[in-house]
Design a protein around this motif. Structure first.
Motif, mmCIF file in Angstrom:
data_model
loop_
_atom_site.group_PDB
_atom_site.id
_atom_site.type_symbol
_atom_site.label_atom_id
_atom_site.label_comp_id
_atom_site.label_asym_id
_atom_site.label_seq_id
_atom_site.Cartn_x
_atom_site.Cartn_y
_atom_site.Cartn_z
ATOM 1 N N SER A 172 0.829 -1.197 0.000
ATOM 2 C CA SER A 172 0.000 0.000 0.000
ATOM 3 C C SER A 172 0.867 1.250 0.000
ATOM 4 N N SER A 173 2.171 1.074 0.301
ATOM 5 C CA SER A 173 3.103 2.209 0.349
ATOM 6 C C SER A 173 3.757 2.474 -1.008
ATOM 7 N N ASN A 174 3.105 2.059 -2.099
ATOM 8 C CA ASN A 174 3.557 2.312 -3.480
ATOM 9 C C ASN A 174 4.807 1.527 -3.853
ATOM 10 N N SER A 175 5.187 0.529 -3.066
ATOM 11 C CA SER A 175 6.469 -0.128 -3.285
ATOM 12 C C SER A 175 6.312 -1.617 -3.573
ATOM 13 N N VAL A 176 7.372 -2.187 -4.141
ATOM 14 C CA VAL A 176 7.481 -3.630 -4.351
ATOM 15 C C VAL A 176 8.792 -4.076 -3.720
ATOM 16 N N LYS A 177 8.735 -5.115 -2.882
ATOM 17 C CA LYS A 177 9.935 -5.605 -2.204
ATOM 18 C C LYS A 177 10.153 -7.075 -2.518
ATOM 19 N N LEU A 178 11.425 -7.442 -2.703
ATOM 20 C CA LEU A 178 11.811 -8.829 -2.914
ATOM 21 C C LEU A 178 12.694 -9.277 -1.761
ATOM 22 N N TRP A 179 12.314 -10.402 -1.134
ATOM 23 C CA TRP A 179 13.047 -10.944 0.006
ATOM 24 C C TRP A 179 13.600 -12.317 -0.359
ATOM 25 N N ASP A 180 14.825 -12.597 0.066
ATOM 26 C CA ASP A 180 15.391 -13.940 -0.043
ATOM 27 C C ASP A 180 14.937 -14.715 1.186
ATOM 28 N N ILE A 181 14.190 -15.793 0.997
ATOM 29 C CA ILE A 181 13.613 -16.498 2.141
ATOM 30 C C ILE A 181 14.625 -17.428 2.807
ATOM 31 N N ARG A 182 15.822 -17.601 2.188
ATOM 32 C CA ARG A 182 16.847 -18.439 2.819
ATOM 33 C C ARG A 182 17.761 -17.612 3.717
ATOM 34 N N THR A 183 18.056 -16.400 3.298
ATOM 35 C CA THR A 183 18.940 -15.544 4.106
ATOM 36 C C THR A 183 18.175 -14.455 4.852
ATOM 37 N N ASN A 184 16.861 -14.366 4.587
ATOM 38 C CA ASN A 184 16.008 -13.346 5.219
ATOM 39 C C ASN A 184 16.487 -11.926 4.925
ATOM 40 N N LYS A 185 17.077 -11.726 3.766
ATOM 41 C CA LYS A 185 17.572 -10.411 3.382
ATOM 42 C C LYS A 185 16.614 -9.752 2.388
ATOM 43 N N LEU A 186 16.470 -8.450 2.521
ATOM 44 C CA LEU A 186 15.753 -7.671 1.517
ATOM 45 C C LEU A 186 16.687 -7.511 0.315
ATOM 46 N N LEU A 187 16.283 -8.079 -0.833
ATOM 47 C CA LEU A 187 17.137 -8.053 -2.015
ATOM 48 C C LEU A 187 16.941 -6.777 -2.819
ATOM 49 N N GLN A 188 15.690 -6.446 -3.082
ATOM 50 C CA GLN A 188 15.397 -5.297 -3.932
ATOM 51 C C GLN A 188 14.163 -4.578 -3.424
ATOM 52 N N HIS A 189 14.166 -3.269 -3.622
ATOM 53 C CA HIS A 189 13.066 -2.421 -3.166
ATOM 54 C C HIS A 189 12.797 -1.397 -4.270
ATOM 55 N N PHE A 190 11.691 -1.594 -4.975
ATOM 56 C CA PHE A 190 11.338 -0.698 -6.078
ATOM 57 C C PHE A 190 10.238 0.259 -5.631
ATOM 58 N N LYS A 191 10.482 1.565 -5.806
ATOM 59 C CA LYS A 191 9.435 2.567 -5.589
ATOM 60 C C LYS A 191 9.263 3.313 -6.900
ATOM 61 N N VAL A 192 8.453 2.744 -7.783
ATOM 62 C CA VAL A 192 8.299 3.313 -9.124
ATOM 63 C C VAL A 192 6.869 3.766 -9.398
ATOM 64 N N HIS A 193 5.931 3.456 -8.481
ATOM 65 C CA HIS A 193 4.537 3.848 -8.671
ATOM 66 C C HIS A 193 4.206 5.074 -7.817
ATOM 67 N N ARG A 194 3.143 5.775 -8.224
ATOM 68 C CA ARG A 194 2.694 6.953 -7.495
ATOM 69 C C ARG A 194 1.519 6.645 -6.558
ATOM 70 N N ALA A 195 1.090 5.398 -6.540
ATOM 71 C CA ALA A 195 -0.008 4.978 -5.655
ATOM 72 C C ALA A 195 0.221 3.515 -5.286
ATOM 73 N N GLY A 196 -0.680 2.962 -4.472
ATOM 74 C CA GLY A 196 -0.513 1.596 -3.987
ATOM 75 C C GLY A 196 -0.419 0.579 -5.114
ATOM 76 N N VAL A 197 0.364 -0.475 -4.889
ATOM 77 C CA VAL A 197 0.514 -1.564 -5.854
ATOM 78 C C VAL A 197 -0.436 -2.687 -5.440
ATOM 79 N N ASN A 198 -1.299 -3.108 -6.363
ATOM 80 C CA ASN A 198 -2.355 -4.062 -6.039
ATOM 81 C C ASN A 198 -2.021 -5.500 -6.384
#
Length: 329
Positions: A172-198
């Motif tokens: 809802s914060s206009n962002s897309v996040k990718l997490w590695d579920i083996r290392t529990n690390k945030l891999l990528q964080h895209f903020k390219v939209h001007r409104a929530g991503v559905n």
């Protein structure tokens, strides 16, 4: 497709302007998905039920009852034997398709659950909810084995990448996040939209991610290059859902404008084949595949203005509403 009009519509793409309309749900239909073999449809609704349909002219369905509030999401396991549903009753339920009965219930979310998806091997389930958590569950032990918190907002949609090593969540914060579920690390964080991503959808190669947003656009992200490559305009209003076809040649989107648009995937052929060859070499090794080559990278915020291609399809889309499609109820 499913809609606020309470119907499912099955579109015959080879015989254009032909459709089957299935009635059965008493309220808004929120989610629909084909089984992997295409022999069954599953749908979720605000009427608290999940339905399994035979996608043919007769349109028989069976009802799965168990939730006590609106069901927000439904999804098949990759073997087609099970269905997972997420509901406003804060519960996740797993159902047997063959026996059409409840197998078990997962509970830890403290708010409405927006989405739940099986991993490609069926051993895990990822879920997200309005309690701002993204949970990963072990389907054998039926416990939550990991939890990612999003403090900027809550995740509205979550899914595994094709190799099952990462989860992507739309927020809802206009962002897309990718997490590695083996290392529990945030891999990528895209903020390219001007409104929530559905909604989001991975390309079958795992190299691209498409996003649908309330800002009225679809965006295609190159995950290996960590960049936005296409912004797509076509819907008049918020875009609610998007999905790649099984082979990745096409994708479909649906919006508040009561339209379903079918798009052709037109990545540059030579570059795309080269990327696929590189990806094949990288992932076909003894170690589990990783969405990034060697090690997790720091969050990629994309604050700077990136070059991307804008595609406006409003005047080029053939309108399948005229003449009206022949709809069989």
């Amino acid at each position: 497709t499913c809609s606020v009009d309470k119907f499912l519509i099955l579109w015959k793409l080879k015989t254009q302007c032909r459709a089957y309309r299935f009635a059965g749900h008493a309220e808004v239909v929120t989610s629909v998905e084909f089984s992997p073999d295409g022999q069954v449809l599953a749908s979720a609704s605000h009427d608290h039920t999940v339905r399994l349909w035979i996608p043919c002219i007769h349109g028989e369905s069976s009802v799965l009852k168990g939730h006590t509030a609106a069901v927000r999401s439904v999804s098949f396991s990759h073997d087609g034997y099970s269905v997972v549903s997420a509901s406003n009753d804060k519960l996740i339920k797993i159902w047997s398709v063959c026996y059409q009965r409840l197998l078990f219930t997962l509970f830890q979310h403290t708010g409405w659950v927006c989405c739940a998806k099986f991993s490609p091997d069926g051993r895990l389930i990822a879920s997200c909810g309005e309690d701002k958590s993204v949970n990963v569950w072990d389907t054998r032990n039926k416990i939550c084995v990991n939890s990612f918190s999003d403090y900027e907002g809550f995740a509205t949609f979550v899914d595994f990448n094709p190799s099952g090593t990462c989860i992507a969540c739309a927020g809802s914060s206009n962002s897309v996040k990718l997490w590695d579920i083996r290392t529990n690390k945030l891999l990528q964080h895209f903020k390219v939209h001007r409104a929530g991503v559905n909604c989001i959808s991975f390309h079958p190669s795992g190299n691209y991610l498409i996003t649908a947003s309330t800002d009225g656009t679809l965006k295609i992200l190159d995950l290996l290059g960590e960049r936005l490559i296409y912004t797509l305009h076509g819907h008049k209003g918020p875009v609610l859902c998007v999905a790649f076809s099984k082979g990745g040649e096409n994708f479909a989107s649906g919006g508040m404008d009561a339209q379903a648009l079918l798009w052709k995937t037109n990545f540059d052929t030579l570059d795309y084949e080269e990327v696929l060859r590189h990806n094949f070499r990288r992932t076909h090794v003894d170690d589990p595949p990783h969405i990034l080559d060697i090690y997790p990278k720091s969050p990629h915020l994309h604050d700077e203005k990136l070059k991307s291609v804008e595609v406006n399809a409003i005047f080029e889309v053939p309108d399948k509403q005229t003449p009206d499609p022949e709809v069989i109820d």
